[in-house]
Write a protein that holds these residues in place. Structure first.
Motif, PDB file in Angstrom:
ATOM      1  N   PRO A 287       0.798  -1.270  -0.211  1.00 15.39           N
ATOM      2  CA  PRO A 287       0.197   0.062   0.015  1.00 15.39           C
ATOM      3  C   PRO A 287       0.957   1.362   0.078  1.00 15.39           C
ATOM      4  CG  PRO A 287       0.032  -1.122   2.167  1.00 15.39           C
ATOM      5  CD  PRO A 287       0.821  -2.098   1.297  1.00 15.39           C
ATOM      6  N   VAL A 288       0.384   2.334  -0.572  1.00 14.84           N
ATOM      7  CA  VAL A 288       0.994   3.611  -0.602  1.00 14.84           C
ATOM      8  C   VAL A 288       0.787   4.202   0.525  1.00 14.84           C
ATOM      9  CG1 VAL A 288       1.015   5.785  -1.761  1.00 14.84           C
ATOM     10  CG2 VAL A 288       0.767   3.686  -3.179  1.00 14.84           C
ATOM     11  N   ARG A 289      -0.633   4.056   1.139  1.00 16.52           N
ATOM     12  CA  ARG A 289      -0.535   4.672   2.646  1.00 16.52           C
ATOM     13  C   ARG A 289      -0.900   3.527   3.324  1.00 16.52           C
ATOM     14  NH1 ARG A 289      -4.831   5.573   5.800  1.00 16.52           N
ATOM     15  NH2 ARG A 289      -4.732   7.413   7.241  1.00 16.52           N
ATOM     16  N   THR A 290      -0.246   3.459   4.795  1.00 16.11           N
ATOM     17  CA  THR A 290      -0.665   2.100   5.445  1.00 16.11           C
ATOM     18  C   THR A 290      -0.252   2.660   7.142  1.00 16.11           C
ATOM     19  OG1 THR A 290      -0.606  -0.157   6.011  1.00 16.11           O
ATOM     20  CG2 THR A 290       1.629   1.091   5.210  1.00 16.11           C
ATOM     21  N   THR A 291      -1.004   1.919   7.944  1.00 18.18           N
ATOM     22  CA  THR A 291      -0.574   2.147   9.397  1.00 18.18           C
ATOM     23  C   THR A 291       0.095   1.005   9.778  1.00 18.18           C
ATOM     24  OG1 THR A 291      -2.880   1.180   9.816  1.00 18.18           O
ATOM     25  CG2 THR A 291      -2.478   3.655   9.869  1.00 18.18           C
ATOM     26  N   GLN A 292       0.578  -0.105   9.074  1.00 22.12           N
ATOM     27  CA  GLN A 292       1.256  -1.299   9.376  1.00 22.12           C
ATOM     28  C   GLN A 292       2.563  -0.931   9.722  1.00 22.12           C
ATOM     29  OE1 GLN A 292       0.887  -4.920   7.506  1.00 22.12           O
ATOM     30  NE2 GLN A 292      -0.559  -4.072   5.907  1.00 22.12           N
ATOM     31  N   ALA A 293       3.235  -1.620  10.762  1.00 20.37           N
ATOM     32  CA  ALA A 293       4.550  -1.124  11.296  1.00 20.37           C
ATOM     33  C   ALA A 293       5.592  -1.922  10.288  1.00 20.37           C
ATOM     34  CB  ALA A 293       4.724  -2.176  12.642  1.00 20.37           C
ATOM     35  N   GLY A 294       5.157  -2.781   9.422  1.00 22.35           N
ATOM     36  CA  GLY A 294       6.249  -3.263   8.329  1.00 22.35           C
ATOM     37  C   GLY A 294       6.581  -2.363   7.399  1.00 22.35           C
ATOM     38  N   ASP A 295       5.679  -1.129   7.155  1.00 20.75           N
ATOM     39  CA  ASP A 295       6.173  -0.064   6.177  1.00 20.75           C
ATOM     40  C   ASP A 295       7.375   0.484   6.509  1.00 20.75           C
ATOM     41  OD1 ASP A 295       5.367   1.176   3.737  1.00 20.75           O
ATOM     42  OD2 ASP A 295       5.080   2.821   5.083  1.00 20.75           O
ATOM     43  N   ALA A 296       8.018   0.414   7.792  1.00 21.73           N
ATOM     44  CA  ALA A 296       9.227   0.773   8.207  1.00 21.73           C
ATOM     45  C   ALA A 296      10.292   0.121   7.567  1.00 21.73           C
ATOM     46  CB  ALA A 296       9.304   0.712   9.527  1.00 21.73           C
ATOM     47  N   LEU A 297      10.073  -1.144   7.092  1.00 25.42           N
ATOM     48  CA  LEU A 297      11.327  -2.011   6.306  1.00 25.42           C
ATOM     49  C   LEU A 297      11.698  -1.134   5.214  1.00 25.42           C
ATOM     50  CD1 LEU A 297       9.458  -5.352   6.318  1.00 25.42           C
ATOM     51  CD2 LEU A 297      11.582  -4.580   7.618  1.00 25.42           C
ATOM     52  N   ARG A 298      11.118  -0.203   4.518  1.00 29.12           N
ATOM     53  CA  ARG A 298      11.558   0.481   3.179  1.00 29.12           C
ATOM     54  C   ARG A 298      12.659   1.239   3.679  1.00 29.12           C
ATOM     55  NH1 ARG A 298       7.548   4.016   0.396  1.00 29.12           N
ATOM     56  NH2 ARG A 298       6.377   3.899   2.450  1.00 29.12           N
ATOM     57  N   ASP A 299      12.485   1.825   4.950  1.00 35.33           N
ATOM     58  CA  ASP A 299      13.586   2.872   5.487  1.00 35.33           C
ATOM     59  C   ASP A 299      14.532   1.830   5.973  1.00 35.33           C
ATOM     60  OD1 ASP A 299      15.053   5.450   6.456  1.00 35.33           O
ATOM     61  OD2 ASP A 299      14.450   4.456   8.478  1.00 35.33           O
ATOM     62  N   ILE A 300      14.204   0.864   6.826  1.00 34.96           N
ATOM     63  CA  ILE A 300      15.356   0.333   7.780  1.00 34.96           C
ATOM     64  C   ILE A 300      16.338  -0.795   6.591  1.00 34.96           C
ATOM     65  CG2 ILE A 300      15.710  -1.701   9.086  1.00 34.96           C
ATOM     66  CD1 ILE A 300      12.954  -0.561  10.660  1.00 34.96           C
ATOM     67  N   PHE A 301      15.622  -1.231   5.667  1.00 32.81           N
ATOM     68  CA  PHE A 301      16.683  -2.105   4.798  1.00 32.81           C
ATOM     69  C   PHE A 301      17.293  -1.346   3.683  1.00 32.81           C
ATOM     70  CE2 PHE A 301      13.974  -6.557   5.314  1.00 32.81           C
ATOM     71  CZ  PHE A 301      14.747  -6.590   6.375  1.00 32.81           C
ATOM     72  N   THR A 302      16.852   0.018   3.503  1.00 31.66           N
ATOM     73  CA  THR A 302      17.725   0.659   2.732  1.00 31.66           C
ATOM     74  C   THR A 302      18.655   1.366   3.623  1.00 31.66           C
ATOM     75  OG1 THR A 302      15.720   1.824   1.294  1.00 31.66           O
ATOM     76  CG2 THR A 302      17.489   3.091   1.634  1.00 31.66           C
ATOM     77  N   ARG A 303      18.639   1.642   4.685  1.00 28.11           N
ATOM     78  CA  ARG A 303      19.951   1.936   5.517  1.00 28.11           C
ATOM     79  C   ARG A 303      20.676   0.845   5.786  1.00 28.11           C
ATOM     80  NH1 ARG A 303      17.395   3.840  11.245  1.00 28.11           N
ATOM     81  NH2 ARG A 303      19.515   4.183  11.513  1.00 28.11           N
ATOM     82  N   MET A 304      20.331  -0.576   5.625  1.00 28.94           N
ATOM     83  CA  MET A 304      21.158  -1.606   5.676  1.00 28.94           C
ATOM     84  C   MET A 304      21.833  -2.166   4.398  1.00 28.94           C
ATOM     85  SD  MET A 304      19.519  -3.821   8.710  1.00 28.94           S
ATOM     86  CE  MET A 304      20.770  -4.788   9.194  1.00 28.94           C
ATOM     87  N   GLY A 305      21.588  -1.365   3.163  1.00 27.33           N
ATOM     88  CA  GLY A 305      22.277  -1.511   2.053  1.00 27.33           C
ATOM     89  C   GLY A 305      21.254  -1.883   0.756  1.00 27.33           C
ATOM     90  N   GLY A 306      19.958  -1.884   1.052  1.00 30.15           N
ATOM     91  CA  GLY A 306      19.086  -2.238  -0.192  1.00 30.15           C
ATOM     92  C   GLY A 306      18.625  -0.958  -0.944  1.00 30.15           C
ATOM     93  N   VAL A 307      17.950  -1.071  -2.214  1.00 31.31           N
ATOM     94  CA  VAL A 307      17.383  -0.085  -2.766  1.00 31.31           C
ATOM     95  C   VAL A 307      15.960  -0.517  -3.021  1.00 31.31           C
ATOM     96  CG1 VAL A 307      17.246   1.107  -4.861  1.00 31.31           C
ATOM     97  CG2 VAL A 307      19.460   0.523  -4.068  1.00 31.31           C
ATOM     98  N   CYS A 308      15.020   0.568  -2.300  1.00 32.19           N
ATOM     99  CA  CYS A 308      13.505   0.159  -2.454  1.00 32.19           C
ATOM    100  C   CYS A 308      12.905   0.997  -3.369  1.00 32.19           C
ATOM    101  CB  CYS A 308      13.036   0.164  -0.914  1.00 32.19           C
ATOM    102  SG  CYS A 308      13.366  -1.042   0.202  1.00 32.19           S
ATOM    103  N   VAL A 309      11.982   0.564  -4.159  1.00 32.20           N
ATOM    104  CA  VAL A 309      11.236   1.300  -5.288  1.00 32.20           C
ATOM    105  C   VAL A 309       9.633   0.731  -5.022  1.00 32.20           C
ATOM    106  CG1 VAL A 309      10.776   1.725  -7.901  1.00 32.20           C
ATOM    107  CG2 VAL A 309      13.075   1.282  -6.793  1.00 32.20           C
TER     108      VAL A 309
END
Length: 450
Positions: A287-309
């Motif tokens: 989802p583009v907009r969500t209240t799910q905690a899992g959406d934070a993975l986009r930022d966390i895994f980017t900081r750990m070396g991934g690229v999210c689109v």
């Protein structure tokens, strides 16, 4: 930590990745959304449709409990499910027909926090005794603050003085409601539980959190958002209200036709697979907009070396072949900690995961379990007051015990991608929130998981 009779449980050889993972993985619906939607639909004035609900142990326990209370839940399956290749729940819909809760009944909560906490306020609206019990671990999970809050709102509860399960809610057909204070520092679900049934209390409910740092705030925001969408009037801190106070006005809830979002937290191991193998994984319908905690993975895994689109295909994470350590406050997204810890154990630098002391009271003591099991594979993990410090070390194969905790099992699967001969004890525990995980995991590695 104990191994919880692990010697009697099957070991699953975690498959190694043959190379960079490249797959599209459709994950089942959100447990958090499904179980909140079931409560709201049960309390609504009209029938509701829940489409693409999650069918897992936790959600089926919730549905079975509501059925025992007299709520109608009819299941349908789309006729094209078999040919579309959709996983369990993808082509399903549940029709929920609300009714006045009936008693006496006995409710099995399993080890589901949402069931043991969301249902007692609803049970107080029944006429008669509703007995709650569950797995042995459920007897030591935090519940006392919610029990005391319900008593303050007018409920009669017999818990033998334990402040925990097993217990009996003696419903009187209604609940006064009104103002109540609760220490929710051990579980944000205490607040969500009171808010979800609040519209049906005679005076509504005003909840003030009085304890220390409140964990998992996105889950409370999810509750508030879903209440508002169902027609409830809610005042909350994130909408101009007072800090640590939530108010729900009494009134009717609307029946809804709701499509359940995919479970973004359950997408974590698949995204982690792309990160640790330098591959690529797409999760459709993110989802583009969500209240799910899992959406934070986009930022966390980017900081750990991934690229999210994030685009019309969904969310695609591409690994770079390198995994960075991270210093992260996970207090709002604690459920993601096991998967992040697994990735951090494979990183090039040290990681510090903070703000998750409350994980000691989850399905198991997750901080102690992660420390023991990663270190048993040669890792260097130490517990801190409120989290973990993880230093990279070469890992080796061995048995990874799961303590009947689904997120420990999926974290072990991530490690097994790049560490040979990891065996996961009781991988079937993933059925708590993700049916058929081993099959979906293998299909991801085969490149045909969509």
């Amino acid at each position: 930590m104990t191994d919880q009779h692990s010697e009697t449980l099957a070991l699953w050889p975690a498959p190694s990745a043959p190379g960079a993972v490249d797959a599209t993985v459709t994950v089942p619906g959100s447990k958090s959304v499904t179980n909140r939607a079931l409560i709201l639909a049960a309390l609504a004035a009209d029938p509701s449709w829940l489409r693409r609900p999650l069918r897992s142990r936790d959600t089926l326990l919730m549905a079975d409990a509501l059925r025992s209370l007299g709520i109608g839940i009819e299941e349908t399956v789309a006729s094209n499910t078999a040919v579309s290749g959709m996983p369990s729940g993808r082509g399903e819909a549940w029709r929920v027909i609300p009714a006045t809760p009936q008693a006496p009944v006995t409710v099995d909560v399993g080890n589901a926090g949402t069931v043991m906490r969301f249902l007692p306020p609803l049970a107080a609206l029944a006429e008669g005794a509703v007995h709650f019990d569950g797995d042995p671990r459920s007897h030591i999970r935090p519940l006392g603050a919610l029990i005391e809050a319900l008593r303050a709102l007018g409920a009669r509860i017999d818990d033998g003085g334990r402040g925990a399960l097993p217990m009996t809610v003696h419903g009187a057909g209604s609940l006064d409601g009104g103002y109540v204070e609760v220490d929710a520092s051990s579980s944000s679900q205490f607040i969500s539980a009171l808010l979800l049934s609040g519209p049906r209390f005679n005076q509504g409910v005003e909840v003030r959190h009085t304890g220390g740092r409140l964990p998992s705030l996105p889950h409370i925001r999810m509750t508030v958002d879903m209440l508002r969408t169902a027609g409830a009037q809610v005042d909350a801190p994130d909408s101009g209200g007072e800090p640590d106070i939530w108010r729900v006005t009494p009134g009717a809830l609307l029946g809804r036709d709701l499509v359940i979002e995919p479970d973004l937290s359950n997408a974590q191991p698949f995204l982690a697979a792309a990160l640790v193998t330098g591959g690529r994984v797409t999760i459709p319908d993110w989802p583009v907009r969500t209240t799910q905690a899992g959406d934070a993975l986009r930022d966390i895994f980017t900081r750990m070396g991934g690229v999210c689109v994030l685009d019309d295909r969904g969310l695609t994470l591409t690994g770079s072949g390198r995994v960075h350590g991270i210093d992260a406050d996970l207090s709002e997204v604690g459920e993601l900690t096991p998967g992040i810890a697994a990735v951090a154990a494979l990183a090039e630098g040290e990681s510090v995961l903070r703000g998750v002391a409350h994980l000691r009271l989850h399905e198991t003591d997750r901080l102690a379990a992660l420390t023991k099991e990663i270190n048993a594979l040669g890792g260097d993990v130490t517990e801190t007051e409120d989290g973990l410090r993880i230093r990279p070390r070469p890992l080796r194969g061995g048995v990874f015990h799961t303590y009947e905790d689904h997120r420990l099992a999926t974290a072990a699967a991530v490690l097994g991608l790049v560490v040979k001969d990891v065996e996961v004890e009781n991988v079937a525990t993933t059925g708590k929130t993700m049916p058929d995980f081993p099959d979906l995991w293998q299909r991801m590695l085969d490149g045909d998981a969509a």
